[in-house]
Design an enzyme around this catalytic site. Sequence first.
Site, PDB file in Angstrom:
ATOM      1  N   GLU A 298      -8.892 -21.374   6.736  1.00  0.00           N
ATOM      2  CA  GLU A 298      -9.245 -19.774   6.659  1.00  0.00           C
ATOM      3  C   GLU A 298     -10.059 -19.578   5.222  1.00  0.00           C
ATOM      4  OE1 GLU A 298      -5.223 -17.881   6.864  1.00  0.00           O
ATOM      5  OE2 GLU A 298      -4.831 -18.640   8.845  1.00  0.00           O
TER       6      GLU A 298
ATOM      7  N   CYS B 269      -0.191 -10.664   9.195  1.00  0.00           N
ATOM      8  CA  CYS B 269      -0.533 -10.201   7.928  1.00  0.00           C
ATOM      9  C   CYS B 269      -1.553  -9.043   7.789  1.00  0.00           C
ATOM     10  CB  CYS B 269      -1.102 -11.397   6.923  1.00  0.00           C
ATOM     11  SG  CYS B 269      -2.818 -12.162   7.496  1.00  0.00           S
TER      12      CYS B 269
HETATM   13 ZN   LIG Z   1      -4.696 -11.262   7.380  1.00  0.00          ZN
END
Ligand SMILES: [Zn+2]
Length: 654
Positions: A319, A415
């Site tokens: 990521e 998240c």
């Molecule tokens: Zn996130």
Amino acid sequence: MTIVLKDAFWNRYTELIRNEMIPYQWDVLHDQADIFIDKERDDAAIPSEKSHAIENFNIAAGNKEGNHYGWLFQDSDVYKWLESAANSYALHPDDKLLSMIDEVVSLIEDAQEEDGYLSTYYQIEAPELRFRRLFESHELYCAGHLIEAAVAHYKATGSKRLIKVSEKFVECIQASFGPEKGKVNGADGHQEIELALIKLYEVTGNTDYVDLSKWFLEIRGTDPHFYSKQLEENKDRGLNQGHIPHINTAYHQAHKPIYEQEEAVGHAVRLVYIAATMAEVAAIHQDEKLFKTAQRLWENIITKRFYITGAIGSTVHGEAFTFDYDLPNDTMYCETCASIGLLFFAQAMLKNKIDVEYAEVMERTLYNTIISGMALDGKHFFYVNPLEVNPLASSSDPGKSHVKATRPSWFGCACCPPNIARTLTSLNKYVSTSYENNLYLHLFMDVEGTVKVGGQSIDLSQKVNMKEQGVVEITIKNVKEPLTIYLRLPSWGDNFHITGKYSGPVINENGYVSIEVTEDTQFRLTFDMPVLMHQAHPLVRDNRGKVAIQRGPFVYCLEEEDNGEDLHLLSLTERPVVTEMSDHSLGDYVGLKAKGKRAIIDDSWNNQLYQALGKESKEETFEEVDLNFIPYHLWANRSKGEMMVWLKTDNIEY
Ligand SMILES: [Zn+2]
């Protein structure tokens, strides 16, 4: 400072958060929602059966028996919910929400250990590994979200219950971390505590929290082998900790000390969280060295690793950031949380130096990627925000399994949704900053309230219209001493005029126009909002010969619903123009229309994959088509289909 957002565009989102998202997340966290929990990419290790987050707290508190379920950082889902709920309560106090908040606060108090420690996974499953697997444990990451929730809760309700829990946890951290023998001499693998400690300092005035934040900033990377040494030590002590993985320290920005870091590398959210803290601490301490470090990272991101939609993170692997000018449109990561972190970073930079670039980046992240993260029903969310999507590729190419064509209802790793909620319910803090007798207005949102400028508090009202033309109307009351108001002149605006008492030439001073105010007054700034066709730096390989359309703060895209399939066959042949639109599912928005052309796949192709030019093949033929653009953040709210931001151009007069 108590300015309140009165903005119809943004309140649509805060209302969705209040009425849909907060109750929905409550159900998810309590495992009551009848939902499908999606995986953000194909990976068997991602928990996706249920949230179990509240249940984990109940088990840690001794209310129930059982095992922990979910990620090591599952607790942070609860804290982020709490922060959004508290922010939302501050905007709209209501007893039902308050009792939900109180229930969670009590549960957190009950789950906390005597010595202040709190991490349900380690409490339930592996107390012997407390603070001993910092590369992945997220203990301090969760502590950070607890603190941020506590600060929001205190501001909304005046209750210090969670501040007490946080301070007790910080005492535990202070007792456990440091250079002294027997203490842990390193930082958490996921930055967040650093940022949260600054917020705790802001409400308590305790400078120890700034010192601890700075210590965490500076210890990172001083020993690049810190994380693996921890694991080796656990092994030597005979602790049962599972396998020992290879740790990519750059992923955690722990490959070298922060002052030596020249480029934005590693996990994008982690990077912007730590960079934001550098800027926060630099502003508090007037620390030039720290500010320069933050500036270097900023510069690298904004000039080489930043998407036009305000997104960052070019690859799903880690990521993460990759290399300069690597900005693929359909394999990127562009996590919603990373843009939220960039918003924090930009705002923290503004505390050091007024530079219109920071304000422009805040705006770009907010009006494009951050709100793209949430569907208009408030119940579906993107984790990854692509600039080009082909649903067939998303479902058939494992390399694009993370690029969803529709927003799932919830994620195994949740998240982003609560991060959007806590950010959009606290937008008022991004609108302005003040420094001495100067008030800077950065964002064009309707606000009303009181702002502190120098030694006085003035009443401010800003009313904005950004449909046909940009109109920003400012009313200032309760002026007791002279002050200067700086209004942003957006880079996407043109032909600026000020009318009212201060009418006169508009002089652009580094992106702002200054107005000396000596008494209560009212004036308006007007400007044109031309349709802009952006090209990318020639080294961005994916965007050669293409343009991206922007009008006002909004980047635009083409969707299959309006333009048919195979969007890659389209090219733009004239500058788009504004068409006022209203769609029953998208609400009011300004759409754009343009002439374009579509390549025709003629019979000569028959069943061949390739043709030699000039032999059987003719020159490519096209049909003229109308292209219809919608603001990027509205995509994927109707039918499932292709989407594209960057498109080819042909013979356009710029
Ligand atoms: Zn996130």
